[in-house]
Design an enzyme around this catalytic site. Structure first.
Site, PDB file in Angstrom:
ATOM      1  N   HIS A   1      -7.470  -5.561  -1.470  1.00 19.26           N
ATOM      2  CA  HIS A   1      -6.366  -4.893  -0.777  1.00 19.26           C
ATOM      3  C   HIS A   1      -5.898  -5.671   0.449  1.00 19.26           C
ATOM      4  O   HIS A   1      -4.793  -5.456   0.941  1.00 19.26           O
ATOM      5  CB  HIS A   1      -6.813  -3.487  -0.373  1.00 19.26           C
ATOM      6  CG  HIS A   1      -5.690  -2.545  -0.051  1.00 19.26           C
ATOM      7  ND1 HIS A   1      -4.784  -2.122  -0.999  1.00 19.26           N
ATOM      8  CD2 HIS A   1      -5.317  -1.951   1.112  1.00 19.26           C
ATOM      9  CE1 HIS A   1      -3.916  -1.306  -0.440  1.00 19.26           C
ATOM     10  NE2 HIS A   1      -4.196  -1.181   0.841  1.00 19.26           N
TER      11      HIS A   1
ATOM     12  N   SER B   1       0.850  -1.189   0.000  1.00 24.04           N
ATOM     13  CA  SER B   1       0.000   0.000   0.000  1.00 24.04           C
ATOM     14  C   SER B   1       0.891   1.247   0.000  1.00 24.04           C
ATOM     15  O   SER B   1       1.658   1.428  -0.942  1.00 24.04           O
ATOM     16  CB  SER B   1      -0.952  -0.044   1.198  1.00 24.04           C
ATOM     17  OG  SER B   1      -2.012   0.879   1.047  1.00 24.04           O
TER      18      SER B   1
END
Length: 342
Positions: free
Chosen positions: A316, A203
């Site tokens: 994610h 991320s």
């Protein structure tokens, strides 16, 4: 929560999360002292039940009552029976007037006088924070013979005085802290082989991995997981919200694109010499797949070694709550990449 006279809340203190009480006079008092993290909690009367980590123990349920903490469950007590773990050791590195908290982990089977390849791991966020608790992927790398280092650069949570705000300075303040920490570790820890160091992160950590290899050739290999490469194209597509890129990078693409583009690794892709592995989930709407595709395509065009692994049916949260076989595949891909380059 409100117990009639105090507001009970959870907050990060440097590299630990704790329960606090906000008193009527405006002062705060710490309620939890022993746990390293408070992850989920509920308050009733004068007591809190919470789950959290203590050291290298996995999460358990605890009771905080009258200033004392008591462990209620031992569900994970035998998980590590017969398993060796590497104990993170805290170090502090000074940079630009700030004390940067960091940790190093020796590889399992460590032998005095021997040098080992090392992996720098960068957390997400950037408003997140590492600590000394159990991290499965770093234990995995230590078990495979790597030293592991990680830190909380500017942008991380838990520090006052503007430490946690790097808006307008992505790739500047954080990069300075991370590289100062890395070079200090290489200089101060004699078992780290400076010529065999890799960098990875997910991320925001993936963004920083992409950014780092556009700014330096210090690392021999890199792995950017669910990264960001282009803040211009990211505008309006991230599930954080339409305001995200404008807030973090100084304006809207059609009004003020200069800062967002300057802080985009893709702008500086021509500098990259470091082999890069990209780990991306097909259904990631936080750091969308086109961010990985753009970096991958750029390095392929430039003739830089690059590999991308795209995980179908994942988002994610692949590294944390993905399908077990895919989480294992992710770990194997990262380990194989570093094994082949370090």
């Amino acid at each position: 929560a409100f117990d009639g006279s105090r507001l009970i809340y959870c907050a990060t203190d440097r590299y630990r999360s704790r329960l606090y009480a906000l008193n009527a006079d405006g002062t705060s008092s710490v309620l939890t002292h022993e746990a390293d993290t408070v992850d989920n909690w509920d308050w009733k009367g004068r007591a809190a039940a919470f789950t959290g980590f203590r050291g290298l123990n996995l999460q358990e349920l605890y009771l905080c009552e009258d200033g004392a903490e008591r462990q209620l469950t031992h569900h994970n007590a035998d998980v590590f029976d017969g398993v060796a773990l590497s104990q993170p050791q805290h170090i502090v590195v000074e940079n630009d007037g700030w004390d940067i908290d960091g940790w190093f982990m020796k590889p399992l089977g460590y032998e005095e006088g021997k040098k080992y390849p090392a992996i720098l791991n960068i957390h997400g966020g950037p408003k997140s924070a590492f600590g000394s608790v159990y991290f499965h992927e770093m234990q995995c790398w230590a078990a495979k013979g790597y030293a592991v280092i990680y830190c909380n650069p500017r942008g991380s949570d838990g520090r006052p005085g503007g430490f946690d705000d790097i808006r307008g300075f992505y790739g500047v303040k954080d990069y300075s802290d991370v590289m100062k920490f890395t070079r200090e570790c290489a200089a101060r820890l004699p078992f780290i082989d400076e010529k065999r160091m890799g960098v990875t992160g997910g991320s925001y950590g993936g963004y920083m991995t992409n950014w780092i290899i556009t700014q330096t050739n210090f690392f021999k290999a890199a792995c950017a997981q669910r990264p960001i490469s282009n803040w211009i194209s990211k505008f309006g597509s991230c599930d954080i919200g339409y305001y995200y890129v404008e807030d973090q990078h100084g304006g809207r693409p059609w009004d003020k694109p200069e800062q967002a583009w300057q802080e985009s690794p893709l702008k500086h892709a021509g500098n990259v010499k470091t082999p890069l592995l990209l780990i991306q989930s097909q259904e990631d709407f936080r750091c969308e797949r086109d961010q990985s595709f753009q970096m991958f395509a750029a390095l392929k065009v430039l003739g830089v070694e690059c590999r991308m692994c795209l995980f179908n049916g994942e988002n994610h949260e692949l590294s944390r709550s993905g399908r077990p076989r895919n989480r294992l595949a992710r770990l194997r891909e990262i380990a194989s990449w570093f094994d082949g380059h370090l």
